[in-house]
Design a protein around this motif. Structure first.
Motif, PDB file in Angstrom:
ATOM      1  N   UNK A  13       0.842  -1.208   0.000  1.00 16.99           N
ATOM      2  CA  UNK A  13       0.000   0.000   0.000  1.00 16.99           C
ATOM      3  C   UNK A  13       0.872   1.251   0.000  1.00 16.99           C
ATOM      4  N   UNK A  14       1.917   1.246   0.796  1.00 20.96           N
ATOM      5  CA  UNK A  14       2.811   2.410   0.823  1.00 20.96           C
ATOM      6  C   UNK A  14       3.481   2.583  -0.532  1.00 20.96           C
ATOM      7  N   UNK A  62       6.965   8.920   7.878  1.00 18.45           N
ATOM      8  CA  UNK A  62       6.937   7.730   8.733  1.00 18.45           C
ATOM      9  C   UNK A  62       6.524   6.500   7.945  1.00 18.45           C
ATOM     10  N   UNK A  63       5.540   6.645   7.054  1.00 19.81           N
ATOM     11  CA  UNK A  63       5.083   5.509   6.254  1.00 19.81           C
ATOM     12  C   UNK A  63       6.208   4.980   5.366  1.00 19.81           C
ATOM     13  N   UNK A  64       6.898   5.882   4.683  1.00 24.27           N
ATOM     14  CA  UNK A  64       7.987   5.444   3.806  1.00 24.27           C
ATOM     15  C   UNK A  64       9.125   4.812   4.608  1.00 24.27           C
ATOM     16  N   UNK A  65       9.470   5.417   5.744  1.00 24.20           N
ATOM     17  CA  UNK A  65      10.539   4.858   6.567  1.00 24.20           C
ATOM     18  C   UNK A  65      10.123   3.537   7.217  1.00 24.20           C
ATOM     19  N   UNK A  66       8.832   3.387   7.519  1.00 25.69           N
ATOM     20  CA  UNK A  66       8.341   2.121   8.058  1.00 25.69           C
ATOM     21  C   UNK A  66       8.538   1.003   7.041  1.00 25.69           C
ATOM     22  N   UNK A  67       8.217   1.278   5.791  1.00 20.70           N
ATOM     23  CA  UNK A  67       8.416   0.279   4.733  1.00 20.70           C
ATOM     24  C   UNK A  67       9.892  -0.091   4.605  1.00 20.70           C
ATOM     25  N   UNK A  68      10.762   0.893   4.624  1.00 24.78           N
ATOM     26  CA  UNK A  68      12.194   0.621   4.537  1.00 24.78           C
ATOM     27  C   UNK A  68      12.684  -0.150   5.762  1.00 24.78           C
TER      28      UNK A  68
END
Length: 983
Positions: free
Chosen positions: A309-310, A457-463
């Motif tokens: 989703x991200x 935060x969403x992008x860094x969570x995925x990484x």
């Protein structure tokens, strides 16, 4: 011993119509045995001595092949008697049994003892049975049924050169071992889980949920549907429900994961009403293991959906940004034209022209240069709903991470603000974010800054999930990296043993220095090839290779191949499957035992069709009159047992390798791997768009040996680098194959990364990529290594030997963990992807991988024969892909492939059907060649080496399926007198 060569182990009789191929492979008499039999009977002058010599030979070959004494066979196969008589140069009996040959039982017993002494096989003793009991207790945690445990026990006794006892004795020991595992599992559960929780779990699982009449058990085992927010929300709702039962707090590590999954599959594969009638301990085991495995699988699914989703957000923002930038570019051009007209407008005064130009510039807005990534970040920050909804949905998951992980800190901060109803960053609070996000997150507009913080935060969570700096304890794939690797204290204690298994030194310089010498020699070879005109460097600094010339004399092999397949003739798919199953017994592997009747055998074949082709269970039942959809669906569930399809595939490949013609195609030390996409519904949650075919699909990644057999398969996600699956397939193959190991694996550009090159080499084989992009054909050297004259434009001197030395020890720990099976290469290579740039192991693997790729490319550029070999094996993979597409012509139905186990079964069944076709073609090709040569016709090995068995135009894959079981009954169905019951 290979899985195919061991298929007769434990058998107590032979089929009357034993194929000549089996006799040649299994029952051939070696020269020393022939001489021993002659010496044994040289003084025997009594009548019937020739019959007794043949009987003695039968005793020996049967005992050597099966591990059992030849006691129960009513009749010996006539073809075997003829072969043994020819080997001994005596006249064999035409029809014979042991009773007809041995008039005195004492003589038969004495011959059996002599055969055991000759082969060095001991009688089973009480001490050996005690050891066997211990071995079975160890194996019981890894198998799905008692039948598989009985087979494992027979194989262990065979390896120990001990006479295998009667089936009943083995089965009693297997039952005891299985029961011991169950008792230990029940003790673990009653110790770890309080009684009130156990009772609550049983009550909750069989309760009715909602007004639809569906039980909670049925709700939990319903797989995710399409890729959408509602699917993610439902998955998270199931996780929340399981956490209310405290499933995430259970520590069940004492129960082997394979047993947990087997218990979970047992309850998932039957109606709730039947599970409710199970005995208390059995029901408890199944309920607890089902809940635990469901939580682990759902957590993996939720995190995978979250990452996707991200990714969707970023891709959609990029698409909007591109259209916005295109519109702004048009506005800029129109504005520049207006300014040009204003500058040359003589009807206006300079002041008027300047004022008009200022108005045009104001209308154009901010003209400061900005990157595409920066504009995407702005677009994500302007999304007020979707990013916020996603973070709110996953905020209840118990993420853990490294203390310095900013994304986890931000997620916790956002969770606190959300609970308090805050939707703007406080004015006096400055958030610690990366440099590229700082202008947006710490902007003066605090509401927009809040949305920017959510996007960041969403992008860094995925990484963080991809590199392993963020994890969830109740997950299989997204666990903490330390949990996946060999424990650090154990690594320090046993480092020397692990390094010995890897054949690697503890000193990084001792490993790197020989590679540097190889690079120097390779560079010299490239310079020589450049001077000879074999390679060239163009004006842009790109290294170019001339097209390879086709091999001469292509006409004769093509004519021979066409003539050969005309001799083979057409065949119906069911007949082809029966032919190979009679020679290989892959159905016995799939069931864990011989089929007890014709109905059960046909149901296995039907399940293979339903999983391995686009035909569903209902359509397969319509094609096979004696079955109904329920029978097919039940057999399909049975094929989902872990490892069965993989073992059946290995057995078929081993059979194909036994043919002399296969040795002309390759030795098995070279292979290729590539992904084939299978079309799927766009509503399948794990389907993605195939960039080449522009259709939604799922990927099947296969490993093909140079003699065309597929030795490993694995479902993968499209559009991701495949170095991890490539390495995992070789590790699994080399671990289970006792013959020739894979030493080189040819892949395409997607099948390698620099860390992939490194870990492949550390695990004992070479990745050999065929690079499509000329810009990637660069040679990387250490900074202090001299560049040969003439190669300056293709050399990049940035390899850091210091980084290799710094991360060497931890890199060895990772490689040892992969080799020992603690973590798969697929998961580990994902953790060391581009998201883990700051990881010392990633940096070390990246630098060493650059050096290894340079050494490989030097060989690739300077050695045309090596380059042709790599291209040839990759082309063979493509030819097998064409066969795979013939087997699977349609697409996966929307309701199929949602569960991981089902997707693995689809991949495995499809591979097995493909391997069966390859094996059948090879077997028939060998028969035609043998017949031609026996008739005196010339057939050159060089012609045969240029052919292949991936041919399908002579096979009818569809229609009404009829299985002529009667011809193969003795080979495929267990005799009634010794039938074994599955427990």
């Amino acid at each position: 011993m290979s899985s195919y060569l061991s298929r007769f182990i434990g058998a107590d009789r032979l089929p009357r119509n034993l194929p000549a191929f089996d006799i040649d492979v299994y029952f051939r008499l070696p020269a020393d045995t022939i001489q021993a039999i002659r010496d044994r009977f040289h003084a025997d002058r009594l009548p019937g001595v020739e019959n007794r010599m043949v009987a003695m030979a039968a005793q020996i070959v049967f005992l050597r092949t099966t591990g059992r004494a030849l006691d129960n066979a009513p009749l010996l196969p006539p073809a075997l008697l003829r072969a043994l008589g020819a080997a001994l140069q005596v006249q064999p009996p035409s029809i014979a049994s042991l009773r007809s040959i041995y008039k005195r039982r004492e003589t038969a017993s004495e011959h059996q003892r002599w055969a055991r002494r000759h082969l060095g096989i001991a009688d089973v003793s009480k001490d050996m049975l005690a050891q066997l009991s211990s071995v079975l207790s160890t194996h019981a945690g890894d198998v799905a049924s008692i039948d598989e445990l009985v087979t494992a026990g027979a194989h262990w006794l065979y390896d120990q050169k001990v006479l295998i006892p009667a089936d009943r004795a083995l089965r009693d020991l297997a039952r005891d071992a299985f029961a011991g595992i169950e008792r230990a599992a029940v003790r673990t559960i009653t110790t770890v889980i309080p009684a009130d929780q156990r009772q609550a779990c049983r009550k909750a699982l069989f309760a009715t949920r909602g007004d639809a009449g569906m039980t909670v058990l049925e709700w939990l085992k319903t797989p995710p549907r399409r890729h959408s927010p509602s699917t993610l929300n439902e998955t998270l709702a199931k996780i929340d429900f399981l956490k209310t039962l405290h499933v995430h707090e259970w520590d069940l590590l004492a129960i082997p994961l394979a047993r947990q999954r087997a218990y979970a599959q047992a309850i998932a594969g039957r109606p709730p009403s039947e599970s409710r009638r199970r005995k208390d301990n059995t029901q408890l085991l199944e309920v607890i293991c089902f809940l635990r495995m469901t939580l682990l699988d759902l957590t993996d699914s939720a995190l995978f959906q979250t990452g996707r989703r991200i990714g969707d957000f970023s891709r959609q923002a990029s698409g909007k940004t591109q259209s916005r930038q295109a519109q702004r570019s048009g506005d800029y051009r129109a504005g520049l034209a207006s300014i040009k007209d204003l500058v040359s407008d003589a009807t206006r005064t300079p002041e008027q022209r300047l004022a008009a130009i200022t108005e045009v510039l104001d209308a154009l807005g901010d003209l400061s240069p900005n990157s595409h990534a920066a504009v995407v970040r702005e677009a994500l920050s302007d999304d007020p709903v979707r990013v916020h909804s996603l973070l709110s949905a996953v905020s209840n998951l118990e993420f853990r991470g490294r203390p310095n992980d900013r994304s986890l800190n931000h997620l916790q901060q956002l969770r606190q603000w959300g609970a308090a109803g805050v939707n703007a960053i406080p004015a006096d609070q400055k958030m610690a974010v990366s440099k590229v996000w700082d202008p947006l997150v710490n902007a003066s507009d605090r509401r927009r800054a809040f949305r920017a913080l959510e996007a960041c935060t969403a992008l860094e969570l995925r990484k963080g999930l991809r590199r392993g700096s963020i994890w969830i304890d109740h997950s299989l794939t997204f666990r903490e990296r330390e949990q996946m690797l060999i424990p650090r204290d154990q690594w320090e204690r046993e480092k020397s043993q692990y390094l010995s298994a890897l054949s690697l030194p503890a000193d990084p310089d001792a490993y790197v220095n020989p590679i540097l010498k190889l690079v120097e020699a390779g560079l010299a070879a490239v310079v020589e090839a450049k001077n000879d005109g074999a390679v060239s460097i163009d004006a842009q600094g790109m290294l170019r290779l001339p097209a390879m010339d086709p091999l001469p004399d292509e006409v004769e092999p093509q004519r021979l191949r066409d003539l050969m397949y005309r001799q083979i003739g057409s065949v119906q798919f069911p007949d082809l499957i029966l032919d190979i199953d009679a020679l290989v017994n892959f159905s016995e592997v799939l069931l864990g035992r011989r089929a007890v009747d014709e109905h059960e055998l046909v149901a296995v074949y039907a399940a293979l069709f339903a999983h391995g082709t686009e035909i569903d269970a209902k359509s397969v039942a319509a094609m096979i009159p004696q079955l109904n959809p329920g029978h097919v669906a039940g057999a399909m569930r049975a094929l989902e047992s872990p490892g069965r399809l993989q073992r059946a595939n290995r057995q078929v490949v081993e059979f194909q390798r036994q043919h002399a013609i296969a040795a002309l195609w390759g030795t098995g030390s070279l292979g290729s791997s590539d992904m084939m996409s299978i079309d799927a519904s766009r509503n399948l949650w794990n389907a993605r768009v195939d960039p080449r075919r522009r259709t939604y699909a799922v990927g099947v990644y296969t490993h093909l040996l140079d003699h065309h057999g597929i030795v490993y398969n694995q479902p993968v996600v499209l559009n991701e680098r495949q170095a991890g699956p490539a390495i995992e397939g070789v590790v699994q193959h080399n671990a289970t194959n006792e013959g020739t190991r894979l030493q080189r694996l040819a892949v395409d550009t997607h099948g390698y990364t620099y860390p992939g090159m490194t870990f492949a080499k550390l695990l004992g084989f070479d990745l050999c990529p065929r690079l499509k992009n000329l810009a990637e054909r660069k040679l990387f050297l250490p900074r202090r290594m001299d560049t040969p004259e003439g190669l300056e434009r293709v050399v990049i001197r940035d390899v850091s030997l210091k980084a290799i030395r710094t991360g060497w020890d931890e890199m060895m720990r990772v490689a040892a963990s992969i080799l020992s099976g603690r973590v798969s290469a697929t998961v580990m290579l994902q953790r060391l992807g581009s998201a883990a740039d700051d990881d010392p192991v990633r940096r070390a693997a990246e630098q060493l991988g650059r050096l290894l790729r340079t050494a490989y490319l030097c060989d690739y550029f300077s050695n045309p024969a090596f380059r042709r070999e790599i291209h040839t094996v990759l082309n063979r993979g493509e030819s097998v892909h064409q066969l795979q597409r013939t087997v699977y012509t349609g697409k996966i139905a929307p309701e199929r492939g949602r569960r991981r186990d089902e997707l693995v079964a689809i991949s495995g069944a499809h591979t097995l059907l493909t391997n069966v076709v390859v094996a059948w073609n090879t077997h028939r090709m060998q028969a035609v060649v043998d017949r031609w040569r026996k008739a005196g016709q010339t057939v050159e090995d060089t012609w045969l080496a240029r052919m292949g068995p991936a041919h399908s135009s002579h096979i009818n894959f569809r229609g009404l399926f009829r299985f002529g079981i009667d011809r193969y009954r003795e080979m495929l169905i267990q005799a009634r007198s010794t039938s074994r019951r599955s427990a």
